[in-house]
Scaffold this motif. Sequence first.
Motif, short mmCIF file in Angstrom:
data_model
loop_
_atom_site.label_atom_id
_atom_site.label_comp_id
_atom_site.label_asym_id
_atom_site.label_seq_id
_atom_site.Cartn_x
_atom_site.Cartn_y
_atom_site.Cartn_z
N VAL A 107 39.20 0.22 11.96
CA VAL A 107 37.23 1.81 11.41
C VAL A 107 37.07 1.15 12.18
O VAL A 107 36.13 2.04 12.99
CB VAL A 107 37.61 1.18 9.98
CG1 VAL A 107 36.40 1.61 9.53
CG2 VAL A 107 39.08 1.36 9.32
N GLY B 129 43.53 -3.75 10.93
CA GLY B 129 42.49 -2.92 9.24
C GLY B 129 40.71 -2.76 9.93
O GLY B 129 40.65 -1.40 10.02
N ALA C 207 37.14 3.00 15.97
CA ALA C 207 36.55 4.11 15.16
C ALA C 207 35.01 5.16 15.33
O ALA C 207 35.22 5.88 15.94
CB ALA C 207 37.86 5.45 14.52
N MET C 208 34.53 3.79 14.64
CA MET C 208 33.52 4.08 14.13
C MET C 208 32.71 4.09 15.48
O MET C 208 31.25 4.76 15.30
CB MET C 208 32.93 4.11 12.94
CG MET C 208 34.11 4.50 11.98
SD MET C 208 33.25 3.50 9.50
CE MET C 208 31.98 4.45 9.69
N GLU D 29 48.81 6.50 4.21
CA GLU D 29 47.85 7.39 4.86
C GLU D 29 47.73 9.05 4.75
O GLU D 29 47.38 9.79 4.26
CB GLU D 29 46.89 7.39 5.59
CG GLU D 29 46.07 6.09 5.26
CD GLU D 29 44.87 5.76 6.00
OE1 GLU D 29 44.74 5.98 7.30
OE2 GLU D 29 43.93 5.19 5.58
#
Length: 126
Positions: free
Chosen positions: A55, A51, A58-59, A92
């Motif tokens: 993130v 997890g 991607a960021m 999601e």
Amino acid sequence: MMSSVSMVAIGGAVGAVCRYLTGLGVIRLFGHHDFPVAVITVNVIGSFLMGMFVVAAAMRGLTHLSPLVMTGLLGGFTTFSAFSLETANLIERGAFGQAALYVVLSVGLSVGGLFLGLMAARGVFA
């Protein structure tokens, strides 16, 4: 640049060693139990790290490291992290029924497959 296959291989080797050492550490800390404390610890840590990486990648534009980290390192550490990620992705997207089906089928069929393997091996090697 290192090929994706090489990154998966290197990450997988490191992940497997980390899984082994984490399991030993858990057993040393808590002792041997009938309940698989070491395995569940690895699964939870691996899922948490998956997890975090998804993130962060991607960021921070690090998705090119996915073969090394996600498939290799975390896949070698625990494939449960990939299972958890796929389940979370379905949830999601609002595909709650598919997520539930995926969880039930993955666990049920995997345990069933293991028992079939046990029975087949016992029939061959008995």
